[in-house]
Design a protein around this motif. Structure first.
Motif, PDB file in Angstrom:
ATOM      1  N   LEU A 185       9.024  20.828  -6.239  1.00 34.30           N
ATOM      2  CA  LEU A 185       9.173  20.453  -4.847  1.00 34.30           C
ATOM      3  C   LEU A 185       7.933  19.721  -4.351  1.00 34.30           C
ATOM      4  CD1 LEU A 185      10.759  23.732  -3.424  1.00 34.30           C
ATOM      5  CD2 LEU A 185      11.926  21.708  -4.290  1.00 34.30           C
ATOM      6  N   VAL A 186       8.131  18.888  -3.331  1.00 31.61           N
ATOM      7  CA  VAL A 186       7.047  18.096  -2.753  1.00 31.61           C
ATOM      8  C   VAL A 186       6.934  18.445  -1.278  1.00 31.61           C
ATOM      9  CG1 VAL A 186       6.224  15.777  -2.220  1.00 31.61           C
ATOM     10  CG2 VAL A 186       7.378  16.225  -4.398  1.00 31.61           C
ATOM     11  N   ASN A 187       5.714  18.722  -0.838  1.00 37.82           N
ATOM     12  CA  ASN A 187       5.452  18.976   0.573  1.00 37.82           C
ATOM     13  C   ASN A 187       5.476  17.635   1.309  1.00 37.82           C
ATOM     14  OD1 ASN A 187       4.241  19.469   3.120  1.00 37.82           O
ATOM     15  ND2 ASN A 187       3.173  21.245   2.298  1.00 37.82           N
ATOM     16  N   MET A 188       6.542  17.381   2.068  1.00 37.38           N
ATOM     17  CA  MET A 188       6.757  16.064   2.661  1.00 37.38           C
ATOM     18  C   MET A 188       5.786  15.768   3.805  1.00 37.38           C
ATOM     19  SD  MET A 188       8.982  14.819   0.753  1.00 37.38           S
ATOM     20  CE  MET A 188       9.254  13.297   1.638  1.00 37.38           C
ATOM     21  N   ARG A 189       5.308  16.799   4.492  1.00 36.27           N
ATOM     22  CA  ARG A 189       4.378  16.545   5.601  1.00 36.27           C
ATOM     23  C   ARG A 189       3.142  15.788   5.109  1.00 36.27           C
ATOM     24  NH1 ARG A 189       1.837  21.499   8.886  1.00 36.27           N
ATOM     25  NH2 ARG A 189       3.910  21.551   9.836  1.00 36.27           N
ATOM     26  N   TYR A 190       2.504  16.285   4.080  1.00 38.91           N
ATOM     27  CA  TYR A 190       1.285  15.659   3.574  1.00 38.91           C
ATOM     28  C   TYR A 190       1.593  14.393   2.781  1.00 38.91           C
ATOM     29  CZ  TYR A 190      -0.614  20.176   4.908  1.00 38.91           C
ATOM     30  OH  TYR A 190      -0.955  21.293   5.619  1.00 38.91           O
ATOM     31  N   PHE A 191       2.725  14.395   2.077  1.00 42.00           N
ATOM     32  CA  PHE A 191       3.088  13.230   1.275  1.00 42.00           C
ATOM     33  C   PHE A 191       3.350  12.012   2.160  1.00 42.00           C
ATOM     34  CE2 PHE A 191       6.681  11.008  -1.040  1.00 42.00           C
ATOM     35  CZ  PHE A 191       5.832  10.260  -1.841  1.00 42.00           C
ATOM     36  N   LEU A 192       4.151  12.175   3.219  1.00 40.59           N
ATOM     37  CA  LEU A 192       4.457  11.039   4.085  1.00 40.59           C
ATOM     38  C   LEU A 192       3.205  10.552   4.811  1.00 40.59           C
ATOM     39  CD1 LEU A 192       7.940  11.820   5.682  1.00 40.59           C
ATOM     40  CD2 LEU A 192       7.377  10.254   3.833  1.00 40.59           C
ATOM     41  N   ASN A 193       2.356  11.468   5.258  1.00 39.15           N
ATOM     42  CA  ASN A 193       1.088  11.046   5.870  1.00 39.15           C
ATOM     43  C   ASN A 193       0.275  10.190   4.915  1.00 39.15           C
ATOM     44  OD1 ASN A 193       0.103  11.990   8.667  1.00 39.15           O
ATOM     45  ND2 ASN A 193       1.206  13.783   7.937  1.00 39.15           N
ATOM     46  N   ASN A 194       0.232  10.610   3.659  1.00 38.43           N
ATOM     47  CA  ASN A 194      -0.523   9.880   2.651  1.00 38.43           C
ATOM     48  C   ASN A 194       0.076   8.497   2.412  1.00 38.43           C
ATOM     49  OD1 ASN A 194      -2.647   9.721   0.792  1.00 38.43           O
ATOM     50  ND2 ASN A 194      -1.304  10.290  -0.897  1.00 38.43           N
ATOM     51  N   VAL A 195       1.418   8.424   2.325  1.00 41.85           N
ATOM     52  CA  VAL A 195       2.087   7.141   2.088  1.00 41.85           C
ATOM     53  C   VAL A 195       1.780   6.164   3.218  1.00 41.85           C
ATOM     54  CG1 VAL A 195       4.341   6.013   1.981  1.00 41.85           C
ATOM     55  CG2 VAL A 195       3.933   8.067   0.643  1.00 41.85           C
ATOM     56  N   VAL A 196       1.944   6.605   4.468  1.00 42.30           N
ATOM     57  CA  VAL A 196       1.744   5.712   5.612  1.00 42.30           C
ATOM     58  C   VAL A 196       0.271   5.281   5.711  1.00 42.30           C
ATOM     59  CG1 VAL A 196       1.921   5.507   8.117  1.00 42.30           C
ATOM     60  CG2 VAL A 196       3.696   6.707   6.837  1.00 42.30           C
ATOM     61  N   GLU A 197      -0.645   6.213   5.460  1.00 42.61           N
ATOM     62  CA  GLU A 197      -2.069   5.860   5.497  1.00 42.61           C
ATOM     63  C   GLU A 197      -2.385   4.777   4.470  1.00 42.61           C
ATOM     64  OE1 GLU A 197      -4.404   9.320   4.930  1.00 42.61           O
ATOM     65  OE2 GLU A 197      -4.042  10.132   6.943  1.00 42.61           O
ATOM     66  N   LYS A 198      -1.828   4.905   3.253  1.00 43.46           N
ATOM     67  CA  LYS A 198      -2.109   3.919   2.204  1.00 43.46           C
ATOM     68  C   LYS A 198      -1.540   2.555   2.566  1.00 43.46           C
ATOM     69  CE  LYS A 198      -4.300   6.647  -0.592  1.00 43.46           C
ATOM     70  NZ  LYS A 198      -3.647   7.256  -1.755  1.00 43.46           N
ATOM     71  N   VAL A 199      -0.368   2.503   3.211  1.00 41.95           N
ATOM     72  CA  VAL A 199       0.206   1.220   3.624  1.00 41.95           C
ATOM     73  C   VAL A 199      -0.700   0.559   4.660  1.00 41.95           C
ATOM     74  CG1 VAL A 199       2.152   0.080   4.736  1.00 41.95           C
ATOM     75  CG2 VAL A 199       2.562   1.918   3.104  1.00 41.95           C
ATOM     76  N   PHE A 200      -1.170   1.329   5.634  1.00 47.53           N
ATOM     77  CA  PHE A 200      -2.043   0.757   6.667  1.00 47.53           C
ATOM     78  C   PHE A 200      -3.363   0.292   6.057  1.00 47.53           C
ATOM     79  CE2 PHE A 200       0.896   2.146   9.764  1.00 47.53           C
ATOM     80  CZ  PHE A 200       0.539   1.592  10.990  1.00 47.53           C
ATOM     81  N   GLU A 201      -3.911   1.051   5.098  1.00 42.88           N
ATOM     82  CA  GLU A 201      -5.164   0.633   4.452  1.00 42.88           C
ATOM     83  C   GLU A 201      -4.959  -0.637   3.644  1.00 42.88           C
ATOM     84  OE1 GLU A 201      -6.395   3.910   2.102  1.00 42.88           O
ATOM     85  OE2 GLU A 201      -6.908   5.204   3.799  1.00 42.88           O
ATOM     86  N   SER A 202      -3.785  -0.760   3.016  1.00 42.71           N
ATOM     87  CA  SER A 202      -3.535  -1.909   2.152  1.00 42.71           C
ATOM     88  C   SER A 202      -3.284  -3.179   2.956  1.00 42.71           C
ATOM     89  CB  SER A 202      -2.341  -1.622   1.245  1.00 42.71           C
ATOM     90  OG  SER A 202      -2.006  -2.757   0.466  1.00 42.71           O
ATOM     91  N   LEU A 203      -2.467  -3.091   4.019  1.00 38.57           N
ATOM     92  CA  LEU A 203      -2.093  -4.284   4.771  1.00 38.57           C
ATOM     93  C   LEU A 203      -3.087  -4.616   5.880  1.00 38.57           C
ATOM     94  CD1 LEU A 203       1.768  -3.828   5.005  1.00 38.57           C
ATOM     95  CD2 LEU A 203       0.447  -5.236   3.429  1.00 38.57           C
ATOM     96  N   ALA A 204      -3.767  -3.602   6.412  1.00 42.50           N
ATOM     97  CA  ALA A 204      -4.811  -3.797   7.425  1.00 42.50           C
ATOM     98  C   ALA A 204      -4.350  -4.740   8.530  1.00 42.50           C
ATOM     99  CB  ALA A 204      -6.082  -4.343   6.777  1.00 42.50           C
ATOM    100  N   PRO A 205      -3.457  -4.282   9.425  1.00 42.69           N
ATOM    101  CA  PRO A 205      -2.956  -5.159  10.493  1.00 42.69           C
ATOM    102  C   PRO A 205      -4.085  -5.687  11.361  1.00 42.69           C
ATOM    103  CG  PRO A 205      -2.462  -2.840  10.949  1.00 42.69           C
ATOM    104  CD  PRO A 205      -2.952  -2.897   9.556  1.00 42.69           C
ATOM    105  N   SER A 206      -3.938  -6.966  11.778  1.00 43.79           N
ATOM    106  CA  SER A 206      -5.006  -7.599  12.557  1.00 43.79           C
ATOM    107  C   SER A 206      -5.111  -7.019  13.960  1.00 43.79           C
ATOM    108  CB  SER A 206      -4.755  -9.116  12.644  1.00 43.79           C
ATOM    109  OG  SER A 206      -3.466  -9.375  13.204  1.00 43.79           O
TER     110      SER A 206
END
Length: 316
Positions: A185-206
């Protein structure tokens, strides 16, 4: 009782403590047997045997034999009729043999429990090692793709970078993987936070774009968690790429609940989706394929300001 086995079997108590607890168990069984004998008027032994078995199972063979000796002594006292004839001697010899056999069975059961527990611990360690190696391999592949993206044109670099992010989501699943009731099983609370954080770090919106992840303490099987994670990655990526042109500020909200099946919502307050537009890019096709894999339904809801994408599926 099953949850007490690891504590008892892994943490050895001193011999004096084990024997004292065994004696207390036998005292309880003896009082019950005496009470029954006073009520019925006939002697018996059968309430003494559970104490012998319990002592041998919880502690060790020595405690079981010690409990058996106490049981034989109590049984002899209860059946004593003022004579040492055959009627008294034979039943007690038979009970002594039975008590010793019960202690031996308890020791055998204890050994089997220890073997099963050791096998379960070994399986857990192997699964954790496999997950760790898989995560490392995916991380290496993601890094190689990112290196290759630097040598390509803008379109190739963008496509390779997106592929690297998807691989990174797959690798991140193993950071949040846990074993519960023989399921991965995967703890979705921490997993989704991690996924969204990595997307924001990667794309770095202006522009000043914030994100919010709302998720209860939800655990999903690893395959479903991976699909939900990649879908979230694609939807948040699309929001950052197209919903906030220029320096437009905004917010992206990700919500996951399982009160009535799996319901994932990714909402932004950006420019929204034009009425004549149809989300048909590679990311949208990946989202659609993963939705079909989950046997779910996907809906694009045009808001007054922004867009909400809602996924509904049933847990497995």
């Amino acid at each position: 009782m099953h949850r007490l086995y690891p504590l008892i079997l892994e943490h050895r108590l001193p011999a004096v403590v084990r024997y004292c607890i065994s004696a207390c168990i036998m005292v309880v069984c003896s009082v019950l047997q005496m009470g029954l004998q006073m009520q019925t008027g006939s002697s018996g032994y059968f309430l003494l045997l559970p104490g012998v078995f319990l002592s041998g199972l919880i502690f060790d063979r020595g405690s079981g034999i010690f409990a058996a000796v106490i049981a034989v002594g109590v049984g002899a006292y209860l059946s004593y009729a003022g004579t040492y004839g055959v009627d008294y001697f034979a039943p007690n010899v038979l009970f002594a043999i039975t008590a010793a056999g019960t202690a031996a069975v308890a020791e055998f059961q204890r050994a089997e429990l220890e073997r099963v527990m050791q096998a379960d611990k070994t399986k857990t360690v192997l699964l954790q090692e496999l997950a760790h190696r898989t995560k490392n391999n995916l991380a290496v592949l993601s890094a190689m793709i990112r290196l290759e993206a630097r040598n390509g044109g803008p379109e190739a670099a963008s496509a390779l970078e997106a592929t690297a992010r998807r691989l990174h989501v797959m690798a991140d699943v193993y950071d949040h993987l846990s074993l519960k009731q023989d399921s991965r099983l995967v703890n979705m609370r921490y997993f989704l936070n991690n996924v969204v954080e990595k997307v924001f770090e990667s794309l770095a919106p202006s522009g000043p774009v914030a994100f919010q992840v709302v998720c209860d303490e939800v655990y999903l099987p690893s395959q479903q968690a991976l699909a939900v994670g990649i879908i979230t990655n694609e939807l948040v990526t699309n929001a950052l790429k197209y919903a906030f042109p220029g320096d437009k500020p905004g917010q992206v909200a990700v919500t996951l609940s399982t009160s009535d099946g799996i319901e994932l919502s990714v909402c932004d307050n950006g420019v929204g989706l034009r009425s004549d537009a149809d989300p048909g890019g590679l990311g949208s096709r990946i989202v659609l394929l993963l939705t079909q894999q989950l046997d779910g339904q996907l809906a694009y809801e045009r808001l007054e300001s922004g867009l909400r994408v809602r996924l509904r599926a049933q847990p497995r």
